[in-house]
Scaffold this motif. Structure first.
Motif, PDB file in Angstrom:
ATOM      1  N   VAL A 114      10.425  67.543  64.142  1.00  0.00           N
ATOM      2  CA  VAL A 114      11.315  66.992  63.121  1.00  0.00           C
ATOM      3  C   VAL A 114      12.043  65.783  63.710  1.00  0.00           C
ATOM      4  CG1 VAL A 114      13.361  67.491  61.711  1.00  0.00           C
ATOM      5  CG2 VAL A 114      11.589  69.239  61.991  1.00  0.00           C
ATOM      6  N   ILE A 115      11.965  64.657  63.006  1.00  0.00           N
ATOM      7  CA  ILE A 115      12.626  63.435  63.485  1.00  0.00           C
ATOM      8  C   ILE A 115      13.953  63.282  62.735  1.00  0.00           C
ATOM      9  CG2 ILE A 115      12.439  60.919  63.791  1.00  0.00           C
ATOM     10  CD1 ILE A 115      10.177  62.289  65.260  1.00  0.00           C
ATOM     11  N   ILE A 116      15.027  63.334  63.495  1.00  0.00           N
ATOM     12  CA  ILE A 116      16.367  63.197  62.905  1.00  0.00           C
ATOM     13  C   ILE A 116      16.884  61.794  63.225  1.00  0.00           C
ATOM     14  CG2 ILE A 116      18.730  64.098  62.896  1.00  0.00           C
ATOM     15  CD1 ILE A 116      17.554  66.738  64.110  1.00  0.00           C
ATOM     16  N   ALA A 117      17.130  61.007  62.171  1.00  0.00           N
ATOM     17  CA  ALA A 117      17.653  59.647  62.379  1.00  0.00           C
ATOM     18  C   ALA A 117      19.173  59.719  62.424  1.00  0.00           C
ATOM     19  CB  ALA A 117      17.203  58.741  61.242  1.00  0.00           C
ATOM     20  N   LEU A 134      20.596  54.811  57.208  1.00  0.00           N
ATOM     21  CA  LEU A 134      19.933  56.123  57.138  1.00  0.00           C
ATOM     22  C   LEU A 134      18.835  56.119  56.076  1.00  0.00           C
ATOM     23  CD1 LEU A 134      22.982  58.548  57.606  1.00  0.00           C
ATOM     24  CD2 LEU A 134      21.181  58.010  59.269  1.00  0.00           C
ATOM     25  N   GLN A 135      19.113  55.465  54.951  1.00  0.00           N
ATOM     26  CA  GLN A 135      18.085  55.413  53.891  1.00  0.00           C
ATOM     27  C   GLN A 135      16.847  54.656  54.386  1.00  0.00           C
ATOM     28  OE1 GLN A 135      20.636  53.886  50.791  1.00  0.00           O
ATOM     29  NE2 GLN A 135      20.873  55.903  49.819  1.00  0.00           N
ATOM     30  N   ALA A 145      18.773  63.155  58.128  1.00  0.00           N
ATOM     31  CA  ALA A 145      19.734  62.062  58.354  1.00  0.00           C
ATOM     32  C   ALA A 145      20.992  62.601  59.031  1.00  0.00           C
ATOM     33  CB  ALA A 145      20.092  61.410  57.025  1.00  0.00           C
ATOM     34  N   PHE A 146      21.481  61.838  59.992  1.00  0.00           N
ATOM     35  CA  PHE A 146      22.625  62.275  60.801  1.00  0.00           C
ATOM     36  C   PHE A 146      23.603  61.104  60.877  1.00  0.00           C
ATOM     37  CE2 PHE A 146      23.457  63.526  65.622  1.00  0.00           C
ATOM     38  CZ  PHE A 146      24.817  63.555  65.392  1.00  0.00           C
ATOM     39  N   CYS A 160      25.703  63.105  52.102  1.00  0.00           N
ATOM     40  CA  CYS A 160      24.764  64.134  51.626  1.00  0.00           C
ATOM     41  C   CYS A 160      24.261  63.785  50.228  1.00  0.00           C
ATOM     42  CB  CYS A 160      25.423  65.513  51.602  1.00  0.00           C
ATOM     43  SG  CYS A 160      25.830  66.125  53.227  1.00  0.00           S
ATOM     44  N   ALA A 161      25.177  63.341  49.363  1.00  0.00           N
ATOM     45  CA  ALA A 161      24.786  63.028  47.979  1.00  0.00           C
ATOM     46  C   ALA A 161      23.829  61.840  47.957  1.00  0.00           C
ATOM     47  CB  ALA A 161      26.026  62.737  47.139  1.00  0.00           C
ATOM     48  N   GLN A 162      24.118  60.821  48.765  1.00  0.00           N
ATOM     49  CA  GLN A 162      23.300  59.603  48.676  1.00  0.00           C
ATOM     50  C   GLN A 162      21.975  59.701  49.423  1.00  0.00           C
ATOM     51  OE1 GLN A 162      27.059  56.663  48.482  1.00  0.00           O
ATOM     52  NE2 GLN A 162      25.064  55.645  48.476  1.00  0.00           N
ATOM     53  N   LEU A 163      21.877  60.663  50.333  1.00  0.00           N
ATOM     54  CA  LEU A 163      20.611  60.832  51.067  1.00  0.00           C
ATOM     55  C   LEU A 163      19.713  61.871  50.420  1.00  0.00           C
ATOM     56  CD1 LEU A 163      19.528  59.410  53.638  1.00  0.00           C
ATOM     57  CD2 LEU A 163      21.923  59.014  53.256  1.00  0.00           C
TER      58      LEU A 163
END
Ligand SMILES: C[C@](O)(C(=O)O)[C@H](CC(=O)O)C(=O)O
Length: 258
Positions: A114-117, A134-135, A145-146, A160-163
């Motif tokens: 898993v790739i977490i940006a 992040l987008q 996304a982090f 959280c809402a926008q991702l």
């Protein structure tokens, strides 16, 4: 969780200022990931330790160690802990290149990681630009996304809402800039993953400091009279009974009485 800050502190005795190398991180990741293969390990991959080829090498090394997920950030290679001031960033394009290189290495390996940006840009560029980064990272193939160094619950809710539907991760660091939230509070804001990277290190540091002080001042640290809290507890936590059982089933006789 394999923390870069903790690995720096414990292996180098140095603060989280970008001194740790891939070899040291990878060595620790290999040990942690093999302790219990049923427990997925998230490993800090810092900046990926260089350009696209270095990022790819980092991803392949972590995959080979059975790491389940890594986080890759947009700080310069001379990075620092995300909760310190004056962080410097690479450009948005360079960040996306890092993430793309990581995804290419994952695809080439044909294995799952898993790739977490992670973006550290909230501090200097603000929330909108950080969400934008992040987008873009998600478009380049990141799975999670982090947003590092969240200052308010409102910021957490917005990311959280926008991702969405990409899952977001929140990092809780005692003494850091993010409010300390419970798992329930984080979940209510929309986070799907929560890390407490230095919690265990802080607990160990505090208790080691306390017994060292006691030993220095009194010349003695009394053993627990009820037999708990001693070396046998640690051996048992490390699977001493299972070792003895394995040895006996294989026909060994040396571990019958320990
Ligand atoms: C998540 C982190 O990258 C880590 O090294 O674990 C650190 C944690 C810390 O320094 O406390 C971070 O930059 O947030």
């Amino acid at each position: 969780m394999l923390t870069g800050a903790g690995t720096s502190a414990s292996r180098l005795g140095s603060p989280d200022l970008g001194l740790i190398t891939l070899s040291e991180m990878h060595a620790n990741a290999s040990i942690l990931a093999s302790l219990d293969r049923s427990v997925p390990l998230i490993a800090d991959a810092d900046t990926g330790f260089g350009g696209p080829l270095s990022v790819a090498r980092t991803v392949t090394a972590y995959i080979d160690s059975n790491v389940a997920a890594i986080h890759l950030e947009d700080q310069v290679v001379n990075k620092r802990c995300g909760h310190l001031q004056s962080k410097q960033l690479v450009s948005g394009e360079e960040f996306v290149t890092r993430i793309r290189a990581a995804c290419m290495a994952r695809d080439a390996a044909g294995r799952d990681i898993v790739i977490i940006a992670r973006t550290d840009s909230l501090q200097s560029l603000g929330l909108d630009a950080a969400i934008d980064r992040l987008q873009s990272a998600v478009k380049a193939g990141a799975d999670v996304a982090f947003l590092e160094g969240i200052l308010t619950e409102e910021q957490g809710k917005r990311v959280c809402a926008q991702l969405a539907p990409t899952p977001c991760l929140i990092n809780i660091v005692a003494g850091g800039v993010t409010p300390i939230l419970s798992a329930q509070q984080a979940s209510d804001l929309g986070f799907k993953i929560m890390i407490w990277p230095i919690m265990a290190l802080t607990a160990v540091y505090n208790s080691v400091q306390s017994v060292m002080k006691e030993l220095k001042e009194t010349g003695l640290v009394a053993a627990d009279t009820n037999g708990s809290g001693g070396i046998r507890d640690i051996f048992n936590a490390c699977g001493m009974r299972e070792c003895a059982d394995f040895d006996a089933r294989a026909g060994g006789s040396a571990l019958g009485r320990l």
